[in-house]
Design an enzyme around this catalytic site. Structure first.
Site, PDB file in Angstrom:
ATOM      1  N   TYR A 108       0.827  -1.207   0.000  1.00  0.00           N
ATOM      2  CA  TYR A 108       0.000   0.000   0.000  1.00  0.00           C
ATOM      3  C   TYR A 108       0.861   1.256   0.000  1.00  0.00           C
ATOM      4  O   TYR A 108       1.891   1.311   0.669  1.00  0.00           O
ATOM      5  CB  TYR A 108      -0.909   0.020   1.245  1.00  0.00           C
ATOM      6  CG  TYR A 108      -1.758   1.262   1.259  1.00  0.00           C
ATOM      7  CD1 TYR A 108      -2.892   1.331   0.467  1.00  0.00           C
ATOM      8  CD2 TYR A 108      -1.378   2.384   1.982  1.00  0.00           C
ATOM      9  CE1 TYR A 108      -3.650   2.498   0.421  1.00  0.00           C
ATOM     10  CE2 TYR A 108      -2.129   3.541   1.946  1.00  0.00           C
ATOM     11  CZ  TYR A 108      -3.261   3.593   1.162  1.00  0.00           C
ATOM     12  OH  TYR A 108      -3.997   4.744   1.105  1.00  0.00           O
ATOM     13  N   TRP A 110       1.035   5.713  -1.679  1.00  0.00           N
ATOM     14  CA  TRP A 110       0.663   6.704  -2.689  1.00  0.00           C
ATOM     15  C   TRP A 110       1.631   6.762  -3.859  1.00  0.00           C
ATOM     16  O   TRP A 110       1.307   7.368  -4.888  1.00  0.00           O
ATOM     17  CB  TRP A 110       0.558   8.081  -2.021  1.00  0.00           C
ATOM     18  CG  TRP A 110      -0.851   8.405  -1.679  1.00  0.00           C
ATOM     19  CD1 TRP A 110      -1.660   7.711  -0.830  1.00  0.00           C
ATOM     20  CD2 TRP A 110      -1.624   9.501  -2.184  1.00  0.00           C
ATOM     21  NE1 TRP A 110      -2.891   8.321  -0.773  1.00  0.00           N
ATOM     22  CE2 TRP A 110      -2.893   9.415  -1.590  1.00  0.00           C
ATOM     23  CE3 TRP A 110      -1.363  10.542  -3.062  1.00  0.00           C
ATOM     24  CZ2 TRP A 110      -3.911  10.325  -1.856  1.00  0.00           C
ATOM     25  CZ3 TRP A 110      -2.372  11.459  -3.322  1.00  0.00           C
ATOM     26  CH2 TRP A 110      -3.630  11.342  -2.732  1.00  0.00           C
TER      27      TRP A 110
END
Ligand code: PGD
Length: 758
Positions: A108, A110
Site C-alpha cells: 500500500y 501513494w
C-alpha cells in the site's frame, strides 16, 4: 538544462535542473498552486536518497528468516547484479516452497504521479507474471470503513464522493454546507495521479460571496479555510455520530424531518425513530444526551437542527471521521441526516461523502481516462483489509471478520514493498516492527531512506519521477502531462520497471513482464489506447510525438456530478440505488445479518473503548500534514521550514499548556502506553481544550529502535496510535485519534537522524 513539463500528486509544473537545485514553476493554468511544489526543489541529491542497493547484514549472513534485529541492523552496499540475484533467488525459494500465497504484495502507498511507473502496479504485474500472484490488500488507509459501508447503504464510494455533488453546484446552489470534519485545503490540494488546477479555494470564496454558509464541525478551527468565511462548531474528537443522532432527534421531535422523502426514498426511518425516541432501549437520543458526549451545548444542537430545516443543505463527512473505531457510523449518519432534511438529489444539496478530502472530489470527469498499466491475473485468493497488515503477520492462520465474511490470515514469508511507507502510514509502530520481524524477507524499493527502507532486508534504490519519463494524469484532471526527465538518476538508482524487468529475466519471465516493450514503447502503447477510445467518441488527439513535444494535452470532460442521486430522486422506480431494495438504507438488513456488535443494522453511537483518563487525559488528533503529502519528501524545504528545532509541531490549547507549564515553542513529549514522541509546541486557541494535534508524516526516528515503547525524537504520531480495525465490517485504519499525556521535555536525545545516510 531546458525547462520541461512534469507532474506530481500536488500539481503540474515545469522544471529545470540548475546544478544545485531545481527551478520549479507551477503550471500557469493553476489558479492556486500548492506550496508543496517547493518540497521538490532540493531533493534530487539529498543525503536521504538511496544511492545503491543495500542488504541487511543479518539477512546476508544468516539467510532469510524471522529476525528481531530488523530496524537496528547494519547494511552492506552491494552491486546491482548481486541485489537482483538475491531478490530473484529469494522470490523463487518462497514461491517454490510455499507458493505465491506466501508472498505479500499489497504494498500500500501513494507512490508517485506518473501512470506507467506507478510502483504498486509495477509490483503487482511483476508478481502476477513471474510467480502467478500474491496476497493482496483491499481498500485504503484513507477510507476503508466508508468504502465498505457505502455500497450497503447507498452506492459505491466513487459515486458518492468522486461523482457526488460538485463544487460548481455548491458555489451556485447550496445555502448551508454542514461539513463534519471540515473542508481543509491541505487535503484537497492533493490528488493521486495529479491535479493541475486547484479550484476549491475559489469555489468556497464564490459560494460564501453568494451567501452560502459553511459550518465546520471539528475540534480544529483550521479545518475550514478563511475563504469559506464560515462558522466553527467545536466537537469532541470521534463523537460526531452522537451529535448527528441528536440533530435527527430534534428534526423528528419538532416535526421538521421530511417524512415524505423518508417514506418514499428510504428504508428504516421508523426503526431509527424508535431508537432516537427511546422506545427501543429507554435512551432518548436528544440534544441533552448528545451534549454530554460531544461537548456541543444542547441549545446549539437544537438551534442548528432548526436552522437546517427548509434550506438547501449539503452534508459532508470527512475521511478523518471514519479513520477511528466505529468510523462507519458518522459516514452512515451523515447520509441519514441529508435524507431527513429531504436533500439528496437536489442541486447543491444532499450528501457528499469526503468532499474536500482529495482534489478528485466534486470535479468533472474526463470522458476517457488514461489507461492504467495492465496488472495481469492474480491467482491467489487470499486478501487482507489493508490496515490489518500487522495482525496478519502476527497471527498467521487465525480467523478474522470482514464485511460479512470470516477469513483466515495467510502465512506470509516474503513481503515486497514499492511506493509506500508503512512506518509512516500504519499504527502502533513498535507492534508493526515486531510484525515485520516475523518475515523471512522484506524487500523495499525506495528513492529515499524512509523508516520502512531501514527495516528492509534488501533496499533497492528507485528513481524519483524527476529522473524518468512518464505520463501524468487523473480521471478528474482535464490536462494530461508528458513528464519529461529533469535529471539523470542519482547514484545507481533504477526505475521500478527496470528493477522488475531484470529480476523477471532471472526467473525466465522477462518477456511476460515487459511484453517486449521499452518504457517509451509502453508510454506510446498506453497513449494509443486512450487515443483509440477518444476516437470512438469522435475526439481526435495529436500523435504521441506531438503530445510528447508539446508536453500537455487537454481532454474532453463531462460534468455530471450527483447524477446518481438526481436520477433516483426524479424516478426511484426507474433509477433505483444499487442497494437491496433500491432505497437509501437507514436500516440495513444486510449489515444486520452479519451480527456484528460493533456495527449493527441501524446506525448508532458506540462509545470508543479508548477514552481520556487520569494517565492520558488528552485526545490526540493525528491528521494529514499541511506541509507535505503524507511522508513524501519530508526533507523538502517546505516541510523543513515548518518544523521547529527540527521537530514536527503539535498544537495545544493555552489552558492545557498552562496546566503543564508549557510555553510556546517548548519541546514536549506526547506519550501513552504504546510509546512516546517529541514535538515542538504551538499554543493557540484554534483547537478545543483537552485536544492536541500532531500531523502525520515526520519520518519515524526512534532513539532506541528495539525498545518496546519507542521514543521518536522527530514527531511521528503513529508511535502512539492504536492498531485496531474500525469494526468487523470495515476493518479500516483507526489511526486518526488516540489518547495521550503531554509533558515538558528537557532531556537530551541527540539530533534527529531520520534523514541521515546509512
Ligand atoms: P507516502 O508518504 O505517500 O505514504 O501512506 P503512504 O504509505 O501512501 O508513501 C509513499 C512512499 O512511496 C514514499 O516513501 C515515497 O518515497 C515512495 N515513492 C514515491 N514514488 C516512488 C516510486 O516511483 N518508486 C518507489 N519504489 N517508491 C516511490 C499514506 C496513508 O497514511 C494514507 S493514504 C492515509 S489517508 C492515512 N492517514 C493517516 C492519518 O490520518 N492518521 C494516522 N495516524 N495515520 C495515517 N496513515 C495513513
Amino acid at each position: 538544462m531546458a525547462s520541461v513539463t512534469h507532474s506530481s500528486h500536488w500539481g503540474a509544473f515545469t522544471a529545470s535542473d540548475s546544478g544545485d537545485q531545481l527551478q520549479i514553476t507551477p503550471f500557469p493554468g493553476d489558479p492556486d498552486p500548492s506550496p508543496l511544489l517547493e518540497n521538490l526543489a532540493d531533493t534530487l541529491r539529498h543525503p536521504a536518497r538511496v544511492t545503491q542497493p543495500m542488504v541487511r547484514k543479518g539477512w546476508l549472513e544468516n539467510g532469510p528468516g524471522p529476525d528481531a534485529r530488523r530496524g537496528a541492523d547494519e547494511y552492506i552496499a552491494i552491486s546491482w547484479e548481486q541485489a537482483l540475484d538475491l531478490a530473484a533467488s529469494e522470490l523463487k525459494r518462497v514461491a517454490d516452497n510455499f507458493g505465491p500465497q506466501a508472498v505479500f504484495g499489497g504494498s500500500y502507498g501513494w507512490s508517485s504521479a506518473g501512470r506507467f511507473h506507478h510502483a504498486q502496479s509495477q509490483l503487482h504485474r511483476f508478481l502476477n507474471t513471474t510467480i502467478g500472484g500474491y496476497v493482496r490488500s483491499v481498500w485504503s488507509y484513507s477510507s476503508a470503513a466508508a468504502c465498505v459501508i457505502l455500497p450497503h447503504i447507498v452506492a459505491p464510494q466513487d459515486e458518492i464522493a468522486r461523482r457526488g455533488v460538485s463544487w460548481r453546484e455548491i458555489a451556485e446552489h447550496s445555502d448551508i454546507v454542514l461539513a463534519f470534519g471540515g473542508l481543509a485545503l491541505k487535503n484537497s490540494q492533493v490528488a493521486s495521479g495529479g491535479m493541475s488546477e486547484h479550484t476549491e479555494r475559489g469555489y468556497m470564496r464564490q459560494a460564501a460571496a453568494r451567501g452560502a454558509t459553511f459550518i465546520s464541525v471539528s475540534p480544529l478551527r483550521s479545518d475550514l479555510p478563511q475563504e469559506a468565511a464560515g462558522e466553527w462548531l467545536p466537537v469532541r474528537p470521534g463523537t460526531d455520530a452522537a451529535l448527528i443522532l441528536a440533530l435527527l432527534h430534534t428534526l423528528w421531535r419538532e416535526g421538521l424531518s421530511d417524512e415524505a422523502f423518508l417514506a418514499r426514498y428510504c428504508t428504516g426511518w421508523p426503526m431509527l425513530v424508535a431508537s432516537l425516541s427511546g422506545e427501543q432501549d429507554g435512551t432518548v437520543r436528544d440534544a441533552a444526551w448528545a451534549e454530554a458526549i460531544c461537548g456541543v451545548p444542547a441549545e446549539k444542537i437544537v438551534a442548528l437542527a432548526r436552522r437546517l430545516h427548509g434550506k438547501r443543505v449539503l452534508v459532508t463527512v470527512a475521511h478523518s471521521l471514519q479513520r477511528a473505531q466505529y468510523g462507519e457510523q458518522p459516514v452512515w449518519l451523515g447520509l441519514v441526516l441529508a435524507a431527513a432534511l429531504g436533500q439528496p438529489g437536489l442541486p447543491g444539496g444532499g450528501y457528499a461523502y469526503a468532499l474536500g478530502a482529495l482534489g478528485h472530489y466534486g470535479k468533472a470527469f474526463n470522458r476517457v481516462s488514461f489507461p492504467a498499466l495492465p496488472q495481469g491475473a492474480n491467482g491467489v485468493e487470499d486478501l487482507i483489509p489493508v490496515a490489518r497488515i500487522a495482525d496478519m503477520l502476527l497471527n498467521p492462520g487465525e480467523p478474522f471478520d470482514f464485511n460479512g465474511v470470516r477469513r483466515r490470515y495467510p502465512h506470509i514469508k516474503l513481503a515486497w514493498w514499492a511506493g509506500g511507507n508503512p512506518f509512516h502510514h500504519h499504527q502502533d509502530l513498535a507492534r508493526l516492527r515486531h510484525a515485520f520481524c516475523q518475515l523471512d524477507t522484506l524487500i523495499v524499493h525506495e528513492h529515499s531512506l524512509t523508516a520502512t527502507a531501514r527495516h528492509a532486508d534488501l533496499i533497492l534504490p528507485a528513481t524519483m519521477t524527476l529522473e524518468r519519463e512518464d505520463i501524468g494524469g487523473a480521471p478528474t484532471d482535464r490536462y494530461l502531462f508528458a513528464m519529461h526527465p529533469v535529471a539523470q538518476p542519482w547514484g545507481h538508482a533504477r526505475d521500478d520497471f527496470a528493477i522488475f524487468r531484470d529480476i523477471a529475466a532471472r526467473l525466465g519471465r522477462e518477456e511476460a513482464f515487459t511484453e517486449g516493450r521499452t518504457v517509451r514503447e509502453w508510454l506510446q502503447h498506453l497513449y494509443g489506447q486512450m487515443q483509440e477510445k477518444l476516437a470512438q467518441e469522435g475526439v481526435s488527439t495529436p500523435a504521441f510525438d506531438d503530445f510528447w513535444r508539446e508536453g500537455i494535452l487537454q481532454l474532453p470532460q463531462v460534468d455530471d456530478g450527483g447524477r446518481l442521486m438526481r436520477r433516483f430522486r426524479a424516478d426511484p422506480d426507474a433509477h433505483p440505488l444499487p442497494t437491496p431494495d433500491g432505497k437509501i438504507q437507514i436500516y440495513s438488513a444486510t449489515i444486520a445479518s452479519f451480527n456484528y456488535p460493533d456495527c449493527p443494522g441501524l446506525p448508532v453511537w458506540l462509545t470508543p473503548d479508548e477514552q481520556p483518563d487520569a494517565q492520558h487525559p488528552l485526545w490526540l488528533i493525528a491528521n494529514q500534514p499541511a506541509t507535505r503529502l503524507h511522508s513524501q519528501l519530508d526533507y523538502g524545504r517546505h516541510s523543513a521550514r515548518h518544523k521547529k528545532q527540527g521537530k514536527e509541531v503539535c498544537t495545544m490549547h493555552p489552558i492545557d499548556a498552562a496546566a503543564r507549564g508549557i510555553d510556546e515553542g517548548a519541546i514536549v513529549m506526547l506519550h501513552n502506553t504504546r510509546g512516546a514522541v517529541l514535538a515542538a509546541v504551538r499554543i493557540a486557541d484554534d483547537i478545543m481544550p483537552g485536544v492536541v494535534q500532531l500531523p502525520t508524516g515526520a519520518w519515524y526516528d526512534p532513539v532506541d529502535p528495539l525498545a518496546q515503547r519507542p521514543l521518536c525524537r522527530h514527531g511521528n504520531p503513529n508511535v502512539l496510535t492504536r492498531d485496531i480495525g474500525t469494526s468487523s465490517l470495515g476493518q479500516g485504519c483507526s489511526g486518526q485519534i488516540t489518547v495521550v499525556q503531554v509533558s515538558l521535555f528537557t532531556g537530551d536525545v541527540g539530533e534527529v537522524q531520520a534523514f541521515a545516510p546509512l
